[in-house]
Design an enzyme around this catalytic site. Structure first.
Site, mmCIF file in Angstrom:
data_model
loop_
_atom_site.group_PDB
_atom_site.id
_atom_site.type_symbol
_atom_site.label_atom_id
_atom_site.label_comp_id
_atom_site.label_asym_id
_atom_site.label_seq_id
_atom_site.Cartn_x
_atom_site.Cartn_y
_atom_site.Cartn_z
ATOM 1 N N GLY A 79 0.827 -1.199 0.000
ATOM 2 C CA GLY A 79 0.000 0.000 0.000
ATOM 3 C C GLY A 79 0.863 1.251 0.000
ATOM 4 O O GLY A 79 2.054 1.206 0.335
ATOM 5 N N CYS A 80 0.266 2.368 -0.368
ATOM 6 C CA CYS A 80 1.027 3.615 -0.484
ATOM 7 C C CYS A 80 1.508 4.091 0.887
ATOM 8 O O CYS A 80 2.682 4.402 1.062
ATOM 9 C CB CYS A 80 0.192 4.692 -1.175
ATOM 10 S SG CYS A 80 -1.427 4.987 -0.433
#
Lengths: 335, 335, 335, 335
Positions: free
Chosen positions: C148-149
């Site tokens: 995920g970012c």
């Protein structure tokens, strides 16, 4: 206290009107209305009013609104306004309409532009609510067609030239740049943050609905037909419109003469400022002011005019109209 | 590997050039130079290069640079470039100049606009580095005058019309809007964040230094004098220029004919895209592309052209020129 | 040339991947797929690819994609990815998934967070695609769970501390600020320009879906359970995440010792830069770099880490993984 | 009418004060002063006042100002204020100081933080102008130390917890994000548009001058020492501060108990709103409101508080103080 109602309370122009009314010494908001799915406590919809305006938005009912309000603002899209204006007027309320429904008087023009027949019954009596041009007609009016955001700046930017017959009315170009709040509060790709931010683009080149409004109003001032090529742009900012206007002079003009002309036209106006350098939209953001700067370049008159699309371009001008209609100081709530 | 030097390494155009060169398969940065007070490790000045380009900026020395580099980019303001170009050329380096110093060929024009006599000795041999117009002249050139950011989009936006004699060359208006990086990296009030953000304004109406450059280049294409009224605006974004161009057609044109004309002119070009709707600056941000959209409205040809002021408007175009000069694929490092 | 397909081609992460692949010397995009209503020419959906990538988005068909592609990127929301991953793997393609579907290994955790049972059949073999931690496992992997970012920056920001047991793993606070592209391309009120612009707010306090991902990964590094209080914020910018991380040291630390620790951990990494002052998101915008700055203040270790949510936080890291999987230089297309 | 003077009229906080005073029914601006090189017509410096406030900025002369004004606002940087406060007080004016010069009462603290001895003569009588805490002391005060922008939100966000002894006063972390106007109107690289736009970064980690102010004020409320780790960030917006506050509860708390506590503390306050979801800075932009949202997450109390740095964080709060001092309605000019 002037008792005020607003239909279409869920949009940005309505919110700006509420912001201004909160600072108005002689008016109070007594009713907010909208479509059923937009009803509920105002602060749920617009958290900026939490603790400042404790009121619910309720379903729009013209009769009930007319009963409690002396004036009802219609912050609605075109064609929606005309379903409320008639009943409100009949029930005794005065009406200030933000939409285009009562702006175009030329027979057939409204239908051509908006693909719907106008409300002929009330159209004739509607007054175009640009105080700098129609102050006397606005005072007694029952129904105000509040001008569009783009037209406000453009008409005021051109009025001194057109009225005096100083420019070729068939060779006018307007290159306008608007902030994103002009597109309303409904999410769409064009104004989705990662699309709109850091970007500028033209749209509706020569085909924007405000073009006929600008041309019609200018033709009244000119006493003859006026052609305007109008090209709007979307700019990455919340508020504000800058319009750069290009016109061909019919006689020798100087910058000094231009400045005199604009000062003569506007120095007595409470909300129009003639500048001696190009104005920035930030200078008028959130205010009811118009700044105009006329100059000469490349054989053209070039005018830069800036307005806040939500304030002087909608809610502020509507309030200015209300002030005139109800005998308040014209600037009440707007300084 | 083409060995590259840059003088003026502390500015935005230089930084954009470094960004592009990092992705170029056949070139390497061997020297960065600037004024003594701007020297030091590159990553101290531009942290985005930390870990990517471990090099120092050193005081500019033309001879040493010419010794190590085949080509030197001058990312300098006007009048500063001309102090380096001659010595570099003499010492054997080829030069690509970002400033205006070698752009204006009309006798007397440079001095009139920039209040300094030009470098006559080298001016005559300088090639205006707009590959879409002068590709063949660029290839063998020793000295390139890289076009200005505004002129790049405007000239490409007008070239097909002017070349074919389709418009009145004395009735052209250009309304351009630029992001703030165009004003350079030196802090000033105009581009101070709380002033520039959320604001748009015109500036230098009819008096911008890029106007003579546009007019001169268009007159070469037209084979006759060209007048352009050029009005730039500062828009609240980092990068990108949108130019909306208004011209009067000399014959009946249709949108179809316009589209054909532009496709014929540009479909073989690697970096010019003819669009069928108005382009947004975001569509070309950070790239070497120009998007143009020609249309007709209100009796005018209206062209919207967008370029990135730092890339196609400066560093990208400079690299495109370098590619041509050194036999690289024209698009190397630019896709 | 590695043949690449992308499912979910209409989103921002996919577009960023295409941007990067255009500059990759050893890979080519052979197929773009999405839901039927998002099909059509790519440049219609993303005008920035006009003239650069002439390809159509077609309806997703796992078998056909596996037939033509060696690797398929799933740029899809969680639960959508798992419907494609299995069939693609079976048909012989390698898969890099941008969603959360294969990130959480702790039994029951995925279902608890995403309210759907995971794809148990493939979950066990999926490799968490953070090259700085799992480079050797990524090389031979058939299925990559791309991080995920938010987790990318936070895990890299904390890894040196957690691995060495230097901080209390039950007293970690992460205050993260993300640009709006992280919310995707579907218009919604939160990211409607006039709402999101000029505004910053916290959201999902202690309840964001990336929290379990961060905690699980850190617990692998710590060899013990890790608690993280994670508070994301929406910031008015397109790209970038800044995470400020607060941790309690278990022993006396100095700033020098911290700097050494981080340099030892990251100096050999191609995309992690240890800074000696707080990094700005702009320093890494559009790149695959992570900048981290560790310091001590108020008795805490404070780490500021910045990543581009679309690049190192999604598409860039995915490409870095592809490079490892297919034997390309790890930095190909990413410099 | 309360006669008002402002020294330091060329800055943003002063401009915000003028904006508010224009809408105040019981106060008038009679004098604006600044350094000699910043004197001249106000509208030349701040075009937003053209047509609204026709007044000149003149060189600051304490005696003359005290003669004409009942109250003088010092919108000056620290150490500059103390050169005016004494003379103004002596000459009979009441003073509201925006700087830090009279905020810190702990012996030696001011000198430690600002490297200058304080104005001991007047420090003792100065009242910290946070009306929600010191309303009764403010009313009769001659000299107000107007709180800092960051401290205003943080102190109000923590006051209910600290006063009741509900949190560990040695384990408080504040992660704050401010718009760029907080850095003042002097152009510098950090707030140069192309640097600051589209970027977010931490700065002065654990070393910001507002930290001692926060700690001192909280220690008064706690009746014991308070430690705060304060980490400010610069966010790409004009106005607004969001502070996310992390504290360790000393007893079992529930979200309901927290909400009750905050409502009990603030429901009678005209400018503090307790929200039930995280507030956005836009909700309070340009207003004197503070929105606070307390919650529990990960074993911590987490409070998000938003204020406008120029209004409640400076000019609005100063006006609120003036209202209290001169017997106006506390909200006059601030609704």
């Amino acid at each position: 206290m002037t008792r005020v109602g607003i239909i279409g309370a869920s949009g940005y122009a309505a919110a700006d009107l509420m912001r201004l009314l909160l600072g108005h010494p002689g008016a109070e908001i007594v009713a907010l209305a909208d479509l059923p799915d937009k009803c509920g406590p105002l602060a749920r919809l617009f958290p900026q009013f939490a603790g400042r305006l404790d009121i619910r938005i309720t379903p729009a009912d013209a009769e009930a609104l007319a009963d409690g309000c002396e004036v009802v603002f219609l912050a609605l899209p075109h064609t929606a306004s005309m379903t409320y204006a008639g009943p409100l007027l009949e029930a005794g309320a005065r009406v200030i309409d933000f939409s285009a429904d009562y702006r175009l008087k030329t027979p057939g023009l409204y239908e051509k532009v908006y693909a719907t027949p106008p409300d002929e019954a009330n159209l004739a009596d509607a007054v175009y609510g640009l105080p700098e041009l129609y102050r006397d007609e606005i005072r007694p009016a029952q129904l105000i067609a509040n001008p569009g955001c783009y037209p406000t700046g453009v008409i005021l930017g051109l009025a001194p030239l057109v009225r005096e017959g100083l420019i070729d009315t068939h060779d006018i170009i307007v290159d306008a740049k608007s902030g994103a709040s002009g597109a309303g509060r409904t999410p769409k790709l064009l104004t989705h943050y990662p699309e709109c931010n850091e970007s500028l683009q033209a749209y509706a080149i020569g085909a924007h609905r405000h073009q006929p409004e600008i041309a019609e109003q200018l033709s009244y001032l000119a006493g003859t037909g006026v052609d305007v090529l109008f090209v709007p742009h979307l700019a990455p900012m919340d508020r504000g419109i800058e319009s750069t206007i290009y016109a061909k002079p019919l006689q020798d003009l100087t910058r000094e003469r231009l400045a005199e002309l604009y000062h003569a036209a506007y120095d007595a106006e409470p909300f129009v400022v003639v500048r001696d350098e190009p104005p920035a939209t930030k200078h008028i953001a959130g205010t009811n002011y118009v700044h105009v700067f006329p100059t000469l370049a490349g054989g053209r008159v070039v005018v830069s005019a800036v307005v806040d699309n939500l304030t002087k371009g909608a809610a502020g001008q509507a309030l200015q109209n209300m002030n005139l209609m109800f005998g308040h100081d014209e600037t009440a709530g707007l300084r």
